[in-house]
Design a protein around this motif. Sequence first.
Motif, short mmCIF file in Angstrom:
data_model
loop_
_atom_site.label_atom_id
_atom_site.label_comp_id
_atom_site.label_asym_id
_atom_site.label_seq_id
_atom_site.Cartn_x
_atom_site.Cartn_y
_atom_site.Cartn_z
N GLY A 166 0.47 -1.17 -0.25
CA GLY A 166 0.13 -0.10 0.19
C GLY A 166 0.84 1.73 0.09
N ASP A 167 0.19 2.28 0.35
CA ASP A 167 0.41 3.87 0.10
C ASP A 167 1.53 3.46 1.52
OD1 ASP A 167 -1.32 4.53 -1.70
OD2 ASP A 167 -3.01 4.48 -0.62
N TYR A 168 1.85 3.42 2.20
CA TYR A 168 2.60 3.67 3.63
C TYR A 168 4.06 1.96 3.37
CZ TYR A 168 -0.35 7.29 4.19
OH TYR A 168 -1.42 8.62 4.45
N GLN A 169 3.46 1.72 3.16
CA GLN A 169 4.40 -0.28 2.30
C GLN A 169 4.63 -0.42 4.03
OE1 GLN A 169 6.51 -0.73 -0.61
NE2 GLN A 169 4.62 0.14 -0.46
N HIS A 170 3.01 -1.00 4.71
CA HIS A 170 2.80 -1.32 5.57
C HIS A 170 3.35 -2.97 5.17
CE1 HIS A 170 0.63 1.58 7.86
NE2 HIS A 170 -0.40 1.23 6.60
N GLU A 171 3.45 -3.77 6.60
CA GLU A 171 4.33 -4.73 6.26
C GLU A 171 3.60 -6.11 6.85
OE1 GLU A 171 7.86 -4.69 8.75
OE2 GLU A 171 8.96 -3.78 7.83
N LEU A 172 2.59 -6.68 5.98
CA LEU A 172 1.95 -7.77 5.93
C LEU A 172 3.45 -9.32 6.04
CD1 LEU A 172 -1.21 -9.04 4.18
CD2 LEU A 172 0.50 -10.95 4.68
N GLY A 173 2.80 -9.86 6.85
CA GLY A 173 3.74 -10.86 7.22
C GLY A 173 3.42 -12.27 7.07
N LEU A 174 3.33 -13.19 6.46
CA LEU A 174 2.92 -14.37 7.22
C LEU A 174 4.53 -15.41 7.48
CD1 LEU A 174 2.02 -14.83 2.85
CD2 LEU A 174 0.89 -14.39 4.78
N ILE A 175 3.71 -15.86 8.54
CA ILE A 175 4.00 -16.80 9.49
C ILE A 175 3.62 -18.33 9.78
CG2 ILE A 175 5.13 -17.30 11.77
CD1 ILE A 175 4.54 -14.02 12.56
#
Length: 150
Positions: free
Chosen positions: A54-63
Amino acid sequence: MSEKQTLRGMATINYWAGDMEAAVSWYSEVLGISPYFKRTGPTGELAYAEFRVGDYQHELGLINRRYAPSQAMPGPGGAIMYWHVDHVEATLKKLLGMGAKEYEPITPRGEGFVTASVTDPFGNVLGIMYNRHYLEMVEWLKRGNEITND
């Protein structure tokens, strides 16, 4: 001198997956990007993959689910993190077409706010939302304004 707010912004959201390769593939297709970071576990299995979103380069992590805390319950949890999307209906249709299951139908929440959510094929709740305040903030920051917590 003013104090900063305790919760200053979303840093990372993590989703659990028993089949990491399948989860990375599924989220890569949903997001239209590949993870920028991967880490293997002690036996060489994929333990973690992270996307910038997204616009703010948030982090989505898969664990890898094998690293879940001992008290983590299987299946959808009680909290939903909503990601802003420009078209809730089209995004929901895409997610359902990719094997997600409806968790919450499209729900108007007031003028300029619409939500829906799905359970991904790995048991995580993925919330989507059209949020006019999000768009207003993006435009406001593009004009050079800064966020202060005064």
